[in-house]
Write a protein that holds these residues in place. Structure first.
Motif, PDB file in Angstrom:
ATOM      1  N   UNK A   1      56.855   8.412  31.678  1.00 56.03           N
ATOM      2  CA  UNK A   1      57.188   7.510  32.791  1.00 56.03           C
ATOM      3  C   UNK A   1      57.754   8.240  34.001  1.00 56.03           C
ATOM      4  N   UNK A   2      57.353   7.787  35.178  1.00 57.22           N
ATOM      5  CA  UNK A   2      57.922   8.241  36.445  1.00 57.22           C
ATOM      6  C   UNK A   2      58.731   7.072  36.992  1.00 57.22           C
TER       7      UNK A   2
ATOM      8  N   UNK B   1      52.266  -1.054  29.804  1.00 59.77           N
ATOM      9  CA  UNK B   1      52.743  -0.336  28.621  1.00 59.77           C
ATOM     10  C   UNK B   1      52.666   1.170  28.820  1.00 59.77           C
ATOM     11  N   UNK B   2      51.587   1.630  29.460  1.00 58.34           N
ATOM     12  CA  UNK B   2      51.414   3.075  29.648  1.00 58.34           C
ATOM     13  C   UNK B   2      52.488   3.657  30.559  1.00 58.34           C
ATOM     14  N   UNK B   3      52.773   2.989  31.680  1.00 56.84           N
ATOM     15  CA  UNK B   3      53.761   3.546  32.605  1.00 56.84           C
ATOM     16  C   UNK B   3      55.176   3.434  32.059  1.00 56.84           C
TER      17      UNK B   3
ATOM     18  N   UNK C   1      50.932  13.386  35.489  1.00 56.01           N
ATOM     19  CA  UNK C   1      51.456  12.320  34.636  1.00 56.01           C
ATOM     20  C   UNK C   1      50.580  11.072  34.733  1.00 56.01           C
ATOM     21  N   UNK C   2      50.157  10.725  35.940  1.00 58.45           N
ATOM     22  CA  UNK C   2      49.331   9.539  36.093  1.00 58.45           C
ATOM     23  C   UNK C   2      47.961   9.704  35.450  1.00 58.45           C
ATOM     24  N   UNK C   3      47.425  10.914  35.448  1.00 55.55           N
ATOM     25  CA  UNK C   3      46.150  11.140  34.777  1.00 55.55           C
ATOM     26  C   UNK C   3      46.275  10.835  33.290  1.00 55.55           C
TER      27      UNK C   3
ATOM     28  N   UNK D   1      45.762   3.104  41.459  1.00 56.28           N
ATOM     29  CA  UNK D   1      45.438   3.662  42.769  1.00 56.28           C
ATOM     30  C   UNK D   1      46.609   3.439  43.727  1.00 56.28           C
ATOM     31  N   UNK D   2      46.997   4.509  44.421  1.00 58.78           N
ATOM     32  CA  UNK D   2      48.060   4.451  45.449  1.00 58.78           C
ATOM     33  C   UNK D   2      49.410   4.030  44.887  1.00 58.78           C
ATOM     34  N   UNK D   3      49.686   4.370  43.649  1.00 61.01           N
ATOM     35  CA  UNK D   3      51.019   4.146  43.083  1.00 61.01           C
ATOM     36  C   UNK D   3      51.587   5.495  42.664  1.00 61.01           C
ATOM     37  N   UNK D   4      52.919   5.575  42.622  1.00 65.39           N
ATOM     38  CA  UNK D   4      53.548   6.853  42.278  1.00 65.39           C
ATOM     39  C   UNK D   4      54.733   6.680  41.346  1.00 65.39           C
TER      40      UNK D   4
END
Length: 501
Positions: free
Chosen positions: A326-327, A319-321, A182-184, A218-221
């Motif tokens: 979305x997670x 906006x993307x997340x 999802x993050x990619x 980076x380093x977010x989930x």
């Protein structure tokens, strides 16, 4: 940054070694006759190697470091060859972003290689690398990696005398259920937006917006972690630009004081990264201004443009997340809470077997795993505890979760200590108490399941009961109470008003 604990002075060691490794790499690059641009490229490569390679073992770190040029140099070739073809260059950059984020599913090594690939492409834009410079840049990067590795693995390898740090296994998942997938997608979409708007603001410095998006991810989930990181990035950039106006601009590219300040910034990046993202970004921003000064391109307008590009990148990431796969913070946190609670159950069961006479049952490994999982729970809950979070009921719920889990950890540690006592005898009451704990864990996350009331049995020691058994029973009862209290924040809707019990 100033009061955070530094056990074993690890952050101080890493910061000092970072300055030594990067400084040595730049000096050797200069002695080799490389140009200023190539020396900066080598210094940045050394910084990335020392900063991003975080494998659990020294051998693993060495392997990952050796793989950096294998990944980075082809990306450098791609970036320089496509330098004069903007559409192809932009498409290639987005492909590197997607692959770099996707690679995080392979742990610390995938993360480091992904960061190095992205930053190599970014560095080519920062230095305006063209094909004619490719041989010198490649040689400088390779030489700097060799020199920084000699410092890290030869002259100052303090990790050899330390046990490898334990890390919790990543949460499982397939396809879009996996956070890295999802993050990619999110990062690629956000970078595409940032790239387009960044081009509209500046045809030459558009890449700062893309770099902002990358480092925010980076380093977010979760969505909350990404939004908080974006805010901190903007805050650190604003402070760094203000400091740059007071330091980098007045220097007028003077080499000696600029080199000293760059070394201070490198130290600050390494020393603050683990405790304050805002301060780390501050030092990165000041260092970037100093490097622009060395290249003869620094002026107040450039720093203002840097702020604009940072704001664009932060907005694109937000906006993307929020819109693209979305997670949610609740979903990410719930998974880590469940793993922590199940670890509590495993530790309880293992301690009970040890008390029953099973010498092979050792709860210490579960206790260590629980500490790691609790650290990850705290990280995932951090956005809800942020002072700017307007949802106070969610803040209260997050605080109660941490209180209950910390209580569970304390009871589990006490239980494991009692179980380690060879004189502690088995007590039939322990079996019943362990069964109650397992029942609470089993029903905690089951929809509609009823939780029993907290235990009310007397814990007064009887003459014929061993003191160790009494202490174990007290810990089990405390554990049952903490798990029962955890039910309220865990099982209530995150959108509903919260009343702490």
């Amino acid at each position: 940054m100033f009061v955070a604990p530094d056990p074993g002075r690890l952050r101080l060691r890493a910061a000092c070694r970072g300055v030594a490794g990067i400084g040595s790499a730049v000096i050797v690059s200069g002695l080799a006759g490389h140009s200023l641009v190539a020396a900066i490229a080598g210094g940045l490569a050394a910084l990335l190697a020392l900063f991003t390679v975080t494998d659990a073992t020294v051998r693993g770190q060495a392997v990952t470091t050796a793989l950096l040029p294998v990944v980075g140099l082809p990306v450098l070739v791609l970036a320089t060859v496509l330098h004069g073809i903007p559409p192809a260059r932009d498409a290639a950059f987005l492909a590197v972003v997607c692959a770099g984020v996707y690679a995080r599913r392979w742990g610390a090594r995938g993360h480091a290689l992904g960061v190095f690939a992205f930053m190599t492409f970014f560095m080519a834009q920062f230095l305006h690398a063209v094909p004619a410079r490719l041989p010198e840049l490649s040689a400088a990067i390779a030489l700097s990696l060799i020199v920084s590795s000699a410092v890290r693995f030869g002259a100052w390898c303090y990790e050899r005398r330390m046990p490898p740090p334990a890390v919790p296994a990543p949460q499982a998942g397939r396809g879009l259920a996996r956070t890295t997938t999802r993050q990619a997608v999110q990062a690629t979409v956000a970078c595409a937006v940032a790239l387009g708007v960044g081009h509209a603001l500046s045809a030459d410095r558009w890449y700062w917006a893309v770099g902002t998006v990358w480092w925010i991810f980076v380093n977010t989930a979760s969505r909350g972690e990404t939004l908080v990181r974006g805010f901190r990035r903007v805050l650190g950039t604003v402070a760094g630009i203000a400091a740059g106006l007071l330091t980098a601009v007045p220097l007028h590219s003077a080499p000696a004081p600029t080199a000293v300040l760059v070394a201070v910034c490198v130290f600050g990046i390494f020393y603050t990264a683990a405790v304050s993202y805002t301060w780390m970004v501050f030092f990165v921003t000041v260092m970037a201004g100093l490097l622009y000064g060395l290249l003869g391109a620094l002026h107040p307008g450039l720093l203002a443009l840097r702020l604009e590009q940072t704001a664009v990148g932060a907005l694109a990431a937000a906006l993307a997340v929020a819109v693209v796969l979305p997670v949610t913070t609740h979903a990410a946190t719930d998974g880590w809470i469940q793993r922590a609670v199940h670890c509590v159950r495993d530790c309880t069961a293992t301690s009970a077997r040890r008390l029953a006479g099973d010498a092979g049952a050792d709860p210490s490994s579960h206790v260590a795993e629980l500490e790691l999982l609790l650290a990850r729970v705290r990280l995932s809950l951090a956005p809800l505890l942020h002072p700017l979070n307007p949802l106070r009921h969610r803040t209260a719920r997050a605080r109660q979760v941490l209180v209950c889990l910390d209580d569970c950890a304390a009871q589990v540690r006490g239980l494991a200590e009692v179980a380690a006592d060879p004189a502690a005898s088995h007590d039939a009451r322990l079996t019943a108490a362990c069964q109650r704990v397992e029942a609470v864990v089993g029903s905690l996350f089951a929809p509609g399941a009823e939780l029993g009331a907290a235990p009310s049995a007397s814990l007064n020691a009887a003459p014929h009961h061993h003191p160790g058994a009494e202490r174990a029973l007290a810990h089990l009862h405390g554990l049952e109470s903490a798990l029962t209290a955890l039910a309220q924040p865990v099982r209530s809707s995150p959108r509903a008003p919260f009343a702490a019990s």
